[in-house]
Design a protein around this motif. Sequence first.
Motif, PDB file in Angstrom:
ATOM      1  N   LYS A  40       0.825  -1.193   0.000  1.00 23.12           N
ATOM      2  CA  LYS A  40       0.000   0.000   0.000  1.00 23.12           C
ATOM      3  C   LYS A  40       0.858   1.241   0.000  1.00 23.12           C
ATOM      4  O   LYS A  40       1.937   1.268   0.571  1.00 23.12           O
ATOM      5  CB  LYS A  40      -0.907   0.015   1.232  1.00 23.12           C
ATOM      6  CG  LYS A  40      -1.930  -1.118   1.269  1.00 23.12           C
ATOM      7  CD  LYS A  40      -2.910  -0.938   2.401  1.00 23.12           C
ATOM      8  CE  LYS A  40      -2.293  -1.265   3.733  1.00 23.12           C
ATOM      9  NZ  LYS A  40      -3.321  -1.298   4.810  1.00 23.12           N
TER      10      LYS A  40
ATOM     11  N   TYR B 273      -1.939  -5.342  -9.344  1.00 18.86           N
ATOM     12  CA  TYR B 273      -3.031  -5.321  -8.394  1.00 18.86           C
ATOM     13  C   TYR B 273      -4.019  -4.226  -8.793  1.00 18.86           C
ATOM     14  O   TYR B 273      -3.661  -3.257  -9.468  1.00 18.86           O
ATOM     15  CB  TYR B 273      -2.512  -5.013  -6.988  1.00 18.86           C
ATOM     16  CG  TYR B 273      -1.753  -6.126  -6.329  1.00 18.86           C
ATOM     17  CD1 TYR B 273      -0.511  -6.536  -6.795  1.00 18.86           C
ATOM     18  CD2 TYR B 273      -2.280  -6.776  -5.210  1.00 18.86           C
ATOM     19  CE1 TYR B 273       0.187  -7.555  -6.179  1.00 18.86           C
ATOM     20  CE2 TYR B 273      -1.581  -7.789  -4.580  1.00 18.86           C
ATOM     21  CZ  TYR B 273      -0.353  -8.173  -5.074  1.00 18.86           C
ATOM     22  OH  TYR B 273       0.333  -9.179  -4.456  1.00 18.86           O
TER      23      TYR B 273
ATOM     24  N   TYR C 223      -6.103  -1.269  -7.142  1.00 18.78           N
ATOM     25  CA  TYR C 223      -6.167  -0.439  -5.939  1.00 18.78           C
ATOM     26  C   TYR C 223      -7.331   0.546  -6.064  1.00 18.78           C
ATOM     27  O   TYR C 223      -7.632   1.032  -7.156  1.00 18.78           O
ATOM     28  CB  TYR C 223      -4.886   0.395  -5.780  1.00 18.78           C
ATOM     29  CG  TYR C 223      -3.666  -0.383  -5.375  1.00 18.78           C
ATOM     30  CD1 TYR C 223      -2.925  -1.088  -6.323  1.00 18.78           C
ATOM     31  CD2 TYR C 223      -3.233  -0.389  -4.056  1.00 18.78           C
ATOM     32  CE1 TYR C 223      -1.790  -1.792  -5.963  1.00 18.78           C
ATOM     33  CE2 TYR C 223      -2.098  -1.091  -3.694  1.00 18.78           C
ATOM     34  CZ  TYR C 223      -1.384  -1.790  -4.635  1.00 18.78           C
ATOM     35  OH  TYR C 223      -0.259  -2.493  -4.266  1.00 18.78           O
TER      36      TYR C 223
ATOM     37  N   TYR D  78      -8.540   4.150  -4.191  1.00 10.25           N
ATOM     38  CA  TYR D  78      -8.310   5.269  -3.285  1.00 10.25           C
ATOM     39  C   TYR D  78      -9.455   6.253  -3.464  1.00 10.25           C
ATOM     40  O   TYR D  78     -10.130   6.254  -4.476  1.00 10.25           O
ATOM     41  CB  TYR D  78      -6.997   5.988  -3.604  1.00 10.25           C
ATOM     42  CG  TYR D  78      -5.752   5.283  -3.119  1.00 10.25           C
ATOM     43  CD1 TYR D  78      -5.260   4.168  -3.801  1.00 10.25           C
ATOM     44  CD2 TYR D  78      -5.068   5.733  -1.991  1.00 10.25           C
ATOM     45  CE1 TYR D  78      -4.118   3.519  -3.345  1.00 10.25           C
ATOM     46  CE2 TYR D  78      -3.929   5.090  -1.541  1.00 10.25           C
ATOM     47  CZ  TYR D  78      -3.464   3.995  -2.223  1.00 10.25           C
ATOM     48  OH  TYR D  78      -2.331   3.344  -1.772  1.00 10.25           O
TER      49      TYR D  78
ATOM     50  N   HIS E 128      -7.355  -3.014  -1.801  1.00  8.62           N
ATOM     51  CA  HIS E 128      -6.714  -3.477  -3.012  1.00  8.62           C
ATOM     52  C   HIS E 128      -6.820  -4.995  -3.089  1.00  8.62           C
ATOM     53  O   HIS E 128      -7.053  -5.667  -2.080  1.00  8.62           O
ATOM     54  CB  HIS E 128      -5.257  -3.015  -3.103  1.00  8.62           C
ATOM     55  CG  HIS E 128      -4.284  -3.787  -2.255  1.00  8.62           C
ATOM     56  ND1 HIS E 128      -4.252  -3.673  -0.875  1.00  8.62           N
ATOM     57  CD2 HIS E 128      -3.309  -4.660  -2.591  1.00  8.62           C
ATOM     58  CE1 HIS E 128      -3.291  -4.449  -0.398  1.00  8.62           C
ATOM     59  NE2 HIS E 128      -2.703  -5.067  -1.405  1.00  8.62           N
TER      60      HIS E 128
ATOM     61  N   ARG F 177      -1.592  -1.413 -10.533  1.00 10.24           N
ATOM     62  CA  ARG F 177      -0.189  -1.173 -10.205  1.00 10.24           C
ATOM     63  C   ARG F 177       0.482  -2.501  -9.868  1.00 10.24           C
ATOM     64  O   ARG F 177      -0.111  -3.357  -9.233  1.00 10.24           O
ATOM     65  CB  ARG F 177      -0.093  -0.222  -9.017  1.00 10.24           C
ATOM     66  CG  ARG F 177       1.298  -0.065  -8.404  1.00 10.24           C
ATOM     67  CD  ARG F 177       1.254   0.874  -7.208  1.00 10.24           C
ATOM     68  NE  ARG F 177       2.538   0.954  -6.531  1.00 10.24           N
ATOM     69  CZ  ARG F 177       2.868   0.242  -5.471  1.00 10.24           C
ATOM     70  NH1 ARG F 177       1.992  -0.614  -4.959  1.00 10.24           N
ATOM     71  NH2 ARG F 177       4.054   0.378  -4.915  1.00 10.24           N
TER      72      ARG F 177
END
Lengths: 116, 113
Positions: free
Chosen positions: A104, B32, B34, B36, B49, B91
């Motif tokens: 992350k 992956y 993700y 946000y 994610h 990403r």
Amino acid sequence: GAVVSQHPSWVICKSGTSVKIECRSLDFQATTMFWYRQFPKQSLMLMATSNEGSKATYEQGVEKDKFLINHASLTLSTLTVTSAHPEDSSFYICSARDGTGPEKLFFGSGTQLSVL
Amino acid sequence: DAKTTQPPSMDCAEGRAANLPCNHSTISGNEYVYWYRQIHSQGPQYIIHGLKNNETNEMASLIITEDRKSSTLILPHATLRDTAVYYCIVRVGGVRGNTPLVFGKGTRLSVIA
């Protein structure tokens, strides 16, 4: 979760002056940090990748002599906007990866720069 | 350039589930997905994610199709504070995860009372 602290939250400066923005990882070590800027009603644009102990990598179109990046420790990266002009007014945001946990990226709260 | 496609805006009634779609048809095997979000004048906030399997945490659920070409972020009970721009990003993760997040235009979610 991991915390990234960015300072200052906002700054107003005169044209021609330099402004330094700090980005700290508070509870983890960040070998890599990323700097973004965001203009009103637009998305975040990557400016540069900051690696601890080495030179930053800048995205195409970003002037490295104008936006100086220093990443001298595993918890601190700084972005200095040199000889700021009104067109540099923007929202600047840093990001860091917590390399010890899941993949992350965490973001600072951003710095609103206004150049008069 | 962003490798995802999202609708520019969506509305959702307060208390209802918000389902935000994302297309990532060119995703690679080691990338992956993700999610946000960014509330006005703040830094982006990590939501969730995943790689292949569906994921759930205290904030949301992530549903990834079997072919991984699309996904849906689900906010089970949207509140007014969930009003934000939501970004879906692919990403490379894992030990090669030192790449930045590349943001597209995202979806502006408006939760309506």
